[in-house]
Structure formats: structure tokens, C-alpha cells
Design a protein around this motif. Sequence first.
Motif: not given
Length: 387
Positions: A2-6, A30-33, A38-43, A48-53
Motif C-alpha cells: 500500500f503506497e499512499p505516498f507515491p 487522517a494522519a497521512n492526508r 510534504a512527502s514529495k520532498a523525500g523521506a 518532523a511534519q510527519m511526526f506532528d501529524s
Amino acid sequence: MFEPFPGNYVWNLATNLALACGGNYGEIDAANRPIMEASKAGADAGSAQMFDSWITVADQVTANAEGDEAAGYLLSAGTKYLRASGYYLAAERMQSRDYAPRWAAYDKGLALFHKGAKLRGLHIDKVEIPYEAGAYTAIFVHDGSGTPRPTLVSVNGLDSMKEQVCMAGHGQSNLERGMNTLFVDQPGTGEAIRKRGLAAIYDGERWGTPALEYLLTRSDVIPDRIGIFGLSFGGYHAPRIAANEPRYALCAVMGANHVWGRRQRERVANEGENPVPHYWDHVMWVFGIDAENGGRDAFLAYADQITLDGQVEKIRVPFLITHGENDRQIPTFNAQLSYDQAVNSPKRTLRVFTTKDFEVEHCGADNGTGMRDYIADWCAETFAEMG
């Protein structure tokens, strides 16, 4: 998978691992949307944004659990606390070592894991395993009956934690087949590195033998029916330990890792996918190496000795190797190498999972049930064959 972040393998892997650990697809969505852009900038860039969400969702699930608990709905509360624990730990795992907010998230993840397990009526003991001048931690999962049973020592990968492996269903899958499980945070992982500063080592028998000797003190463990299981980097550690600690009765791996040190040099050339953001920062932290004591070059030199060449032929107990045919982190040839060299194992088994199994990624990250249950079946069957 499952790849929500292409195009962002590392974030997709984290999402799949959270689902495998009991996460809810609606909560994870809800956490990923909010972080799709931000995911397009790389892993690394948006971690940190992923962490907050993810923490925002974890906090709300915790609040929902507290509401259930206040109303007396303890089973429902326990279920939610366990899910929240998984989210806190998933968010923490994705950060660099100098990202201070991760430590509070880790502590909360541990606390809610045990709170949720208690409310669910699960039998999970906190354990200290003597190691050198101190100890590392583990959790012992059993059925509470006190009945002596075969037992597996579960060894983490490079970036996993004992609670995550347990929540991925390994403890329950083993219990259903009559086996206890000791999930260890060996040096370099989990509490060992985060709380006690215990770095990873190439010769894991130094901590693998104490785990076995702890189990020998328990009356609910059959002394000559103790096996060792490892996933991912544990696919190196477990065979190495079984080769050098003959009292282990069997060995099983989820994801072979025969030439892990060589893979690190290939990663310098960007071959294969990384498991976490900030990879070189993470792996040097795990091994206790930084710029002052040689940096990445020192790590790579140390890692050169992390190979199962010259080791697996010493395994003289049953040995199971599982691997996904589309493992993007560790090539499948590692599994064949381990199998081919295990010439002294009385029962060596190689099972490569394919598209027919709906599980082809690293350590079954795209499914989470096939390799897990097959390993539990094989171990239970093999223990039974011992009489």
C-alpha cells in the motif's frame, strides 16, 4: 505494498508497518492526508511534519481511550491504548536522534502499550536480561497458566522495537500454537539504545546467550525447547547466535540478511531502499559511532565483519529462512546464501513468498500475516518433532 505516498518508500513502509501493528486505516489516513505534499520532498525533509501529524492522531486516540476507560469500557479502552501506542512508536521511529520531541513520544508509546495490554487481560511480563555490567529489557508473552511451553526469543531488526513486533501479532500467533515469546530490545534497538546507551555489536551471542539463560530460570519454559527468531537485521543476528550458542533448539528468520555489511557499502551507492529517514545518522547512532570516532567510514569498516559467511555452517539445529521475492531493502540472494551454507542443519527450509501469497516486500511489510504465521507453524511443528 500500500503506497499512499507515491515514490516515498520509507514513508510507505512506515504506514504499512503501523497497519501491521494493529493500526486502523481510517486513523492512519487522517494522519497521512495533511502530509501528502510534504512527502514529495523525500523521506528525510518532512519527517518532523510527519511526526506532528501522527502525534495529533495518537493524542486523539488516547483521549478516546480515556473516555472509554472513564465509562468502564475497559476492553475498548485497552484496544485504543494499544493502537495509540503503535502510532506514538511509529512516529518516533522516523526521527533523527537530535529531534527532541521523539523521546516523550517514545515514553508514551511504552506506557500505553502496557496499559492497553493490562486492560485487555494480556499476560506480558517486563523483564531485565543481564548483559555485561548492566542489563537490557525484554517482554515475556505467555498465557498465564504457568504450563511449561516451548519458547521463542524474538530479535528486532535495525530500527524495530519489541512492542512493535509483539503488536504485529507474533506473540498471539505463537501463543495460539502453544509457544511463549521473549521479545528482546537487544543492544542497538528499543530501550537498549534509547534509555541505556547500549550500542549494537556484530557478535550478538554476547547478548543472545543471556536471553536463553534467563529463560532457563522460568518454570513455564521447557529448557530444551528454546528457539530464536529474528526479522530484518535480526535475520543476521539470530543465525549468528544459533551458530555460536548450541543450546538454542531451532532458528527462524523473517528476511535473510546474510551479507548485511556489504549491503551498507551498496547503500552508499544508493542501491536498494532504506528502512528509515536520516539513515546514516540512525545506523551510526545504533552502533555508537559519530564524527568524533570516525563517522561513516568507521561504521562501514566495522560493518564489514557483519556477515554470515563462516557462521551458518556451524548451525546444527533446524533452520528456517523466509524472504519476500520483491524485497527492496535486502536482495533475495541473501536467503539462498544462508540456505546453501547451512549444510549441517538437520532441517533447513527456505520459503520465498511470492505474489500468490500477497506478501512480497521486506519482512512481509505489505501483508504482515503470511511469513509471521508460517514461521509460527514451522516452529511449532519442529518443536513437536523433537518429542
